[in-house]
Design an enzyme around this catalytic site. Structure first.
Site, PDB file in Angstrom:
ATOM      1  N   ASN A   1     -12.463 -25.860 -16.316  1.00 23.23           N
ATOM      2  CA  ASN A   1     -11.721 -26.746 -17.209  1.00 23.23           C
ATOM      3  C   ASN A   1     -11.514 -25.991 -18.521  1.00 23.23           C
ATOM      4  O   ASN A   1     -12.424 -25.897 -19.335  1.00 23.23           O
ATOM      5  CB  ASN A   1     -12.533 -28.034 -17.437  1.00 23.23           C
ATOM      6  CG  ASN A   1     -11.869 -28.951 -18.440  1.00 23.23           C
ATOM      7  OD1 ASN A   1     -10.717 -28.740 -18.824  1.00 23.23           O
ATOM      8  ND2 ASN A   1     -12.587 -29.980 -18.866  1.00 23.23           N
ATOM      9  N   TRP A   2     -10.306 -25.454 -18.678  1.00 28.63           N
ATOM     10  CA  TRP A   2     -10.043 -24.652 -19.880  1.00 28.63           C
ATOM     11  C   TRP A   2      -9.852 -25.511 -21.127  1.00 28.63           C
ATOM     12  O   TRP A   2      -9.769 -24.985 -22.232  1.00 28.63           O
ATOM     13  CB  TRP A   2      -8.800 -23.789 -19.663  1.00 28.63           C
ATOM     14  CG  TRP A   2      -9.007 -22.593 -18.787  1.00 28.63           C
ATOM     15  CD1 TRP A   2     -10.143 -22.225 -18.123  1.00 28.63           C
ATOM     16  CD2 TRP A   2      -8.029 -21.592 -18.486  1.00 28.63           C
ATOM     17  NE1 TRP A   2      -9.936 -21.063 -17.427  1.00 28.63           N
ATOM     18  CE2 TRP A   2      -8.644 -20.646 -17.626  1.00 28.63           C
ATOM     19  CE3 TRP A   2      -6.698 -21.374 -18.832  1.00 28.63           C
ATOM     20  CZ2 TRP A   2      -7.971 -19.523 -17.136  1.00 28.63           C
ATOM     21  CZ3 TRP A   2      -6.015 -20.268 -18.345  1.00 28.63           C
ATOM     22  CH2 TRP A   2      -6.650 -19.355 -17.506  1.00 28.63           C
ATOM     23  N   LYS A   3      -9.706 -26.823 -20.921  1.00 26.55           N
ATOM     24  CA  LYS A   3      -9.441 -27.726 -22.055  1.00 26.55           C
ATOM     25  C   LYS A   3      -8.198 -27.223 -22.818  1.00 26.55           C
ATOM     26  O   LYS A   3      -7.281 -26.717 -22.181  1.00 26.55           O
ATOM     27  CB  LYS A   3     -10.678 -27.856 -22.938  1.00 26.55           C
ATOM     28  CG  LYS A   3     -11.916 -28.193 -22.103  1.00 26.55           C
ATOM     29  CD  LYS A   3     -13.080 -28.644 -22.901  1.00 26.55           C
ATOM     30  CE  LYS A   3     -14.255 -28.889 -21.966  1.00 26.55           C
ATOM     31  NZ  LYS A   3     -15.359 -29.584 -22.609  1.00 26.55           N
TER      32      LYS A   3
ATOM     33  N   HIS B   1     -11.882 -37.472 -17.903  1.00 28.03           N
ATOM     34  CA  HIS B   1     -12.810 -36.618 -18.643  1.00 28.03           C
ATOM     35  C   HIS B   1     -13.300 -37.365 -19.882  1.00 28.03           C
ATOM     36  O   HIS B   1     -12.545 -38.091 -20.518  1.00 28.03           O
ATOM     37  CB  HIS B   1     -12.129 -35.307 -19.035  1.00 28.03           C
ATOM     38  CG  HIS B   1     -13.100 -34.307 -19.557  1.00 28.03           C
ATOM     39  ND1 HIS B   1     -13.585 -34.359 -20.849  1.00 28.03           N
ATOM     40  CD2 HIS B   1     -13.731 -33.275 -18.956  1.00 28.03           C
ATOM     41  CE1 HIS B   1     -14.463 -33.391 -21.019  1.00 28.03           C
ATOM     42  NE2 HIS B   1     -14.570 -32.707 -19.887  1.00 28.03           N
TER      43      HIS B   1
ATOM     44  N   GLU C   1     -13.841 -36.505 -22.832  1.00 30.09           N
ATOM     45  CA  GLU C   1     -13.115 -36.274 -24.088  1.00 30.09           C
ATOM     46  C   GLU C   1     -11.904 -37.197 -24.177  1.00 30.09           C
ATOM     47  O   GLU C   1     -11.527 -37.650 -25.255  1.00 30.09           O
ATOM     48  CB  GLU C   1     -12.712 -34.792 -24.198  1.00 30.09           C
ATOM     49  CG  GLU C   1     -13.908 -33.937 -24.608  1.00 30.09           C
ATOM     50  CD  GLU C   1     -13.906 -32.521 -24.071  1.00 30.09           C
ATOM     51  OE1 GLU C   1     -12.844 -32.021 -23.639  1.00 30.09           O
ATOM     52  OE2 GLU C   1     -14.991 -31.902 -24.076  1.00 30.09           O
TER      53      GLU C   1
ATOM     54  N   GLU D   1     -20.715 -35.685 -15.307  1.00 32.99           N
ATOM     55  CA  GLU D   1     -20.821 -34.935 -16.557  1.00 32.99           C
ATOM     56  C   GLU D   1     -21.460 -35.820 -17.627  1.00 32.99           C
ATOM     57  O   GLU D   1     -20.761 -36.614 -18.268  1.00 32.99           O
ATOM     58  CB  GLU D   1     -19.431 -34.514 -17.045  1.00 32.99           C
ATOM     59  CG  GLU D   1     -18.693 -33.600 -16.094  1.00 32.99           C
ATOM     60  CD  GLU D   1     -17.656 -32.767 -16.838  1.00 32.99           C
ATOM     61  OE1 GLU D   1     -17.779 -31.542 -16.816  1.00 32.99           O
ATOM     62  OE2 GLU D   1     -16.753 -33.343 -17.450  1.00 32.99           O
TER      63      GLU D   1
ATOM     64  N   GLY E   1     -20.572 -29.251 -23.838  1.00 36.57           N
ATOM     65  CA  GLY E   1     -20.382 -28.393 -25.003  1.00 36.57           C
ATOM     66  C   GLY E   1     -21.579 -28.316 -25.943  1.00 36.57           C
ATOM     67  O   GLY E   1     -21.473 -27.822 -27.059  1.00 36.57           O
TER      68      GLY E   1
ATOM     69  N   SER F   1     -22.249 -27.934 -20.013  1.00 35.40           N
ATOM     70  CA  SER F   1     -23.010 -26.747 -20.438  1.00 35.40           C
ATOM     71  C   SER F   1     -23.508 -25.901 -19.264  1.00 35.40           C
ATOM     72  O   SER F   1     -24.601 -25.325 -19.325  1.00 35.40           O
ATOM     73  CB  SER F   1     -24.188 -27.148 -21.340  1.00 35.40           C
ATOM     74  OG  SER F   1     -23.714 -27.730 -22.537  1.00 35.40           O
TER      75      SER F   1
ATOM     76  N   GLY G   1     -16.698 -25.762 -18.386  1.00 31.07           N
ATOM     77  CA  GLY G   1     -15.795 -25.776 -19.538  1.00 31.07           C
ATOM     78  C   GLY G   1     -15.838 -24.441 -20.251  1.00 31.07           C
ATOM     79  O   GLY G   1     -15.219 -23.466 -19.818  1.00 31.07           O
ATOM     80  N   GLY G   2     -16.609 -24.383 -21.346  1.00 31.54           N
ATOM     81  CA  GLY G   2     -16.677 -23.177 -22.175  1.00 31.54           C
ATOM     82  C   GLY G   2     -16.880 -21.887 -21.377  1.00 31.54           C
ATOM     83  O   GLY G   2     -16.196 -20.888 -21.628  1.00 31.54           O
TER      84      GLY G   2
HETATM   85  P1  PGA Z   1     -18.777 -27.412 -21.053  1.00 32.37           P
HETATM   86  O1  PGA Z   1     -17.654 -28.485 -20.632  1.00 32.37           O
HETATM   87  O2  PGA Z   1     -19.059 -26.589 -19.824  1.00 32.37           O
HETATM   88  O3  PGA Z   1     -18.135 -26.618 -22.154  1.00 32.37           O
HETATM   89  O4  PGA Z   1     -19.955 -28.174 -21.492  1.00 32.37           O
HETATM   90  C1  PGA Z   1     -17.641 -29.087 -19.385  1.00 32.37           C
HETATM   91  C2  PGA Z   1     -16.523 -30.084 -19.300  1.00 32.37           C
HETATM   92  O5  PGA Z   1     -16.216 -30.731 -20.325  1.00 32.37           O
HETATM   93  O6  PGA Z   1     -15.905 -30.267 -18.236  1.00 32.37           O
END
Ligand code: PGA
Length: 248
Positions: free
Chosen positions: A15-17, A101, A103, A171, A177, A209, A229-230
């Site tokens: 997930n590159w966001k 998600h 966010e 999640e 994050g 994370s 994500g990150g």
């Molecule tokens: P993260 O994000 O790996 O940066 O914690 C995961 C996600 O939001 O899907």
């Protein structure tokens, strides 16, 4: 090669966001990730970049990588300013779409009702939804995880026709994050609880994370893969995570 058969494959989802900041950089990360993950045998790779990069990346695809979006709307066309339809995504070479998600739930007030409308529309267009569920830190501390996840799954579970054609991503919001993750045993218990609800045919991913140091514990406790994500913006780290998933 039964462990490498399509049916049993684990999933590594990026997930590159809202990253990276340019198409050039996106192409670079994509092709590096493709190169470094091409040896995976038991793991399917899905990369979900921002909408804007999807059509370009799909023009120069990697055979072993599927593309996904990070959101879609619930109608396929019409007066919905700023929205992107599942049918449009399908036509630009996407096979998956992340929905719900945290966010988006958090910052854009997406509700379970809205997410379920998107879920059905995505399935209707032939996409595989990756449905995200997870509790807040407060809910976690109050030991309300089960109740929260059940509520987030309510619409999907009522709709018996859709029961197996999707992927679930657990999640915990407080793990996204932050560098903080649930203890593997706890996450495993949550995975078991989700499996009891949705059955074993729905792949269940862990997200929040994930890195190359903690990923094996999540696969060992019963998850079928991870949503990264990150760590997915660094092709080297992403491939390392993939290798561990593949061998766990
Ligand atoms: P993260 O994000 O790996 O940066 O914690 C995961 C996600 O939001 O899907």
């Amino acid at each position: 090669m039964t462990s490498g058969s399509k049916k049993n494959k684990k999933l590594l989802v990026a997930n590159w966001k809202m990253n990276p900041g340019s198409l050039n950089r996106a192409e670079k990360i994509f092709h590096q990730a493709a190169e470094k993950t091409k040896g995976l045998k038991n793991t399917k790779v899905v990369i979900c970049p921002p909408f804007l990069y999807l059509s370009r990346l799909s023009r120069n695809p990697a055979e072993h990588i599927s593309l996904g979006a990070q959101n879609c709307f619930w109608e396929n066309k019409g007066a919905y300013t700023g929205e992107i339809s599942p049918a449009m995504l399908e036509k630009t070479g996407s096979s998956h779409v992340i929905l719900g998600h945290s966010e988006r739930r958090n910052l854009l007030s997406e509700t379970d009702e809205m997410i379920f409308k998107k879920f059905k529309a995505a399935l209707g267009a032939g996409l595989t939804p990756i449905l995200c569920i997870g509790e807040t830190e407060k809910q976690y501390k109050e030991q309300r995880t089960k109740e929260v996840l059940e509520a987030q799954l309510k619409f999907v579970l009522k709709d018996s026709g859709q029961k197996t054609r999707f992927v679930l991503a657990y999640e915990p919001r407080w793990a996204i994050g932050t560098g903080v993750t649930p203890a593997p045993d706890q996450a495993g218990e949550t995975a078991e609880m989700i499996i009891k609800k949705v059955g074993r045919k729905v792949p269940i991913l862990y997200g929040g994370s994930v890195d190359s140091k903690n990923v094996s514990s999540f696969i060992r406790t019963g998850f079928n893969g991870v949503l990264v994500g990150g760590g997915s913006l660094d092709a080297e780290e992403f491939a390392k995570i993939g290798e561990i998933v593949d061998n766990s």
